[in-house]
Design a protein around this motif. Structure first.
Motif, PDB file in Angstrom:
ATOM      1  N   TRP A  71       0.306   4.245  -2.613  1.00  0.00           N
ATOM      2  CA  TRP A  71       0.094   5.638  -2.205  1.00  0.00           C
ATOM      3  C   TRP A  71       1.029   6.555  -2.992  1.00  0.00           C
ATOM      4  O   TRP A  71       0.619   7.621  -3.446  1.00  0.00           O
ATOM      5  CB  TRP A  71       0.330   5.781  -0.703  1.00  0.00           C
TER       6      TRP A  71
ATOM      7  N   ASN B  52      -0.135   6.997  -6.467  1.00  0.00           N
ATOM      8  CA  ASN B  52      -1.330   7.845  -6.491  1.00  0.00           C
ATOM      9  C   ASN B  52      -0.979   9.332  -6.509  1.00  0.00           C
ATOM     10  O   ASN B  52      -1.822  10.162  -6.830  1.00  0.00           O
ATOM     11  CB  ASN B  52      -2.235   7.507  -5.299  1.00  0.00           C
TER      12      ASN B  52
ATOM     13  N   SER C  89       0.812  -1.220   0.000  1.00  0.00           N
ATOM     14  CA  SER C  89       0.000   0.000   0.000  1.00  0.00           C
ATOM     15  C   SER C  89       0.847   1.272   0.000  1.00  0.00           C
ATOM     16  O   SER C  89       0.442   2.286  -0.571  1.00  0.00           O
ATOM     17  CB  SER C  89      -0.967   0.007   1.174  1.00  0.00           C
TER      18      SER C  89
END
Length: 81
Positions: free
Chosen positions: A47, A50, A43
């Motif tokens: 992130w 993103n 994750s």
């Protein structure tokens, strides 16, 4: 001695490098995100990906890493003293 933060950053860098290996450039942030999800990326790296602008095409792994480095330097760090 490595701090937990430094070790985490190093691990994140390795995960990011793994995602960017074998990518056929140019790619969009969306292309990279789809690839990362398929590769079951941690994750923390998702992130980071993103943070990439969706309206830009990246021409190389160093282009992606350079953009992420610039964002990391410009953004304040949350939750750190």
């Amino acid at each position: 001695m490595l701090t937990q933060q430094t070790a985490s950053r190093s691990s994140s860098r390795e995960d990011l490098a793994r995602i960017l290996t074998g990518v056929h450039y140019p790619v969009t942030a969306e292309d990279l995100m789809v690839l990362a999800l398929r590769r079951r990326t941690p994750s923390e790296v998702l992130w980071q990906l993103n943070q990439l602008p969706y309206d830009r095409r990246f021409t190389s792994a160093s282009d992606v890493a350079g953009y992420l480095d610039a964002v990391a330097v410009a953004a304040p760090t949350l939750g750190r003293n």
